[in-house]
Motif scaffolding. Structure first.
Motif, mmCIF file in Angstrom:
data_model
loop_
_atom_site.group_PDB
_atom_site.id
_atom_site.type_symbol
_atom_site.label_atom_id
_atom_site.label_comp_id
_atom_site.label_asym_id
_atom_site.label_seq_id
_atom_site.Cartn_x
_atom_site.Cartn_y
_atom_site.Cartn_z
ATOM 1 N N SER A 120 -2.051 -6.577 -9.998
ATOM 2 C CA SER A 120 -2.738 -5.334 -10.358
ATOM 3 C C SER A 120 -4.219 -5.405 -10.018
ATOM 4 O O SER A 120 -4.844 -4.395 -9.697
ATOM 5 C CB SER A 120 -2.545 -5.007 -11.832
ATOM 6 O OG SER A 120 -3.189 -5.972 -12.639
ATOM 7 N N GLY A 121 -4.785 -6.611 -10.067
ATOM 8 C CA GLY A 121 -6.192 -6.788 -9.718
ATOM 9 C C GLY A 121 -6.463 -6.470 -8.268
ATOM 10 O O GLY A 121 -7.533 -5.963 -7.919
ATOM 11 N N LYS A 122 -5.503 -6.755 -7.395
ATOM 12 C CA LYS A 122 -5.685 -6.438 -5.977
ATOM 13 C C LYS A 122 -5.781 -4.934 -5.758
ATOM 14 O O LYS A 122 -6.518 -4.470 -4.891
ATOM 15 C CB LYS A 122 -4.553 -7.029 -5.146
ATOM 16 C CG LYS A 122 -4.679 -8.522 -4.960
ATOM 17 C CD LYS A 122 -3.597 -9.046 -4.051
ATOM 18 C CE LYS A 122 -3.744 -10.533 -3.863
ATOM 19 N NZ LYS A 122 -2.705 -11.076 -2.982
ATOM 20 N N THR A 123 -5.058 -4.166 -6.557
ATOM 21 C CA THR A 123 -5.160 -2.707 -6.462
ATOM 22 C C THR A 123 -6.551 -2.252 -6.890
ATOM 23 O O THR A 123 -7.180 -1.435 -6.212
ATOM 24 C CB THR A 123 -4.082 -2.050 -7.349
ATOM 25 O OG1 THR A 123 -2.807 -2.505 -6.930
ATOM 26 C CG2 THR A 123 -4.149 -0.539 -7.262
ATOM 27 N N SER A 126 -9.089 -3.257 -4.199
ATOM 28 C CA SER A 126 -9.036 -2.398 -3.012
ATOM 29 C C SER A 126 -9.696 -1.048 -3.271
ATOM 30 O O SER A 126 -10.415 -0.521 -2.418
ATOM 31 C CB SER A 126 -7.594 -2.182 -2.567
ATOM 32 O OG SER A 126 -7.061 -3.376 -2.079
ATOM 33 N N ARG A 127 -9.461 -0.498 -4.447
ATOM 34 C CA ARG A 127 -10.069 0.790 -4.798
ATOM 35 C C ARG A 127 -11.593 0.675 -4.852
ATOM 36 O O ARG A 127 -12.315 1.505 -4.300
ATOM 37 C CB ARG A 127 -9.517 1.271 -6.135
ATOM 38 C CG ARG A 127 -9.958 2.668 -6.508
ATOM 39 C CD ARG A 127 -9.278 3.158 -7.779
ATOM 40 N NE ARG A 127 -7.830 3.233 -7.602
ATOM 41 C CZ ARG A 127 -6.943 2.584 -8.358
ATOM 42 N NH1 ARG A 127 -7.354 1.833 -9.358
ATOM 43 N NH2 ARG A 127 -5.666 2.709 -8.138
ATOM 44 N N ALA A 128 -12.088 -0.375 -5.494
ATOM 45 C CA ALA A 128 -13.537 -0.574 -5.587
ATOM 46 C C ALA A 128 -14.131 -0.848 -4.211
ATOM 47 O O ALA A 128 -15.204 -0.325 -3.879
ATOM 48 C CB ALA A 128 -13.852 -1.724 -6.540
ATOM 49 N N ALA A 129 -13.447 -1.652 -3.400
ATOM 50 C CA ALA A 129 -13.948 -1.949 -2.051
ATOM 51 C C ALA A 129 -14.008 -0.672 -1.213
ATOM 52 O O ALA A 129 -14.962 -0.473 -0.458
ATOM 53 C CB ALA A 129 -13.069 -2.998 -1.379
#
Length: 191
Positions: A120-123, A126-129
């Motif tokens: 879930s952290g990767k999601t 990606s959103r923040a990036a």
């Protein structure tokens, strides 16, 4: 009498305060975005780029995995994280994947929680990036071998490069002092 001095090189504030102001206007989660930029700056090369892997002890870890693991402790006391731990414990108990040894069972629960938090952290990452890319604070590209199948991103890892005001985070890092090099034989008599 007790005023902090603001560097005069930037009108209206320091580079970091201007970065924080920009993040507050362009990101839905500005504190998370700032933590992300700071972590990237911690492992960035002098040109501001980080990735595709980060050295952790004796091994190499993909940058996105390292970032997710580094940000994971921020949610330890979150009620949703505590509920996830209990939900995972119940699922492992229901599936008879717990051994009965308290230490071993707790390690299994924590491993499963860590895997789910990383996914879930990767999601979130990606959103923040993506928000930071739109704001001109980050460039993102992928590096590695590409396998030709439906998932074109296979076996490629993210590389992030700090740009714009985010570069202030790289230059703000103290550079490690290098020990003075001993002169070589040919250098002793050079003038």
């Amino acid at each position: 009498m007790f005023h902090a001095s603001v560097p005069s090189r930037v009108a209206g504030g320091s580079d970091i305060s201007l970065l924080l102001d920009q993040l507050s206007h362009c990101c839905s989660r500005p504190r998370y975005a700032f933590m992300l930029l700071t972590l990237i700056a911690d492992v960035a090369r002098p040109d501001g780029s980080a990735g595709p892997v980060v050295r952790v002890e004796d091994g190499l870890v993909p940058l996105r995995d390292w970032l997710c693991d580094a940000l994971a402790p921020m949610g330890q006391r979150d009620p949703r994280r505590m509920a996830l731990v209990e939900r995972v414990r119940e699922e492992l108990r229901r599936d008879a994947r717990l051994s009965g040894d308290a230490a071993e069972d707790e390690a299994a629960v924590q491993d499963e929680v860590r895997a789910r938090v990383r996914a879930s952290g990767k999601t979130n990452l990606s959103r923040a990036a993506s928000e930071l890319v739109k704001a001109g604070l980050l460039k993102r590209h992928y590096q590695g071998y590409r396998v030709d199948h439906l998932n074109r991103g296979a076996q490629r890892q993210a590389v992030y490069t700090l740009t714009g005001r985010a570069r202030a985070l790289v230059s703000a890092r103290p550079t490690p002092a290098r020990p003075a090099a001993r002169p070589r034989q040919g250098d002793l008599f050079a003038s």
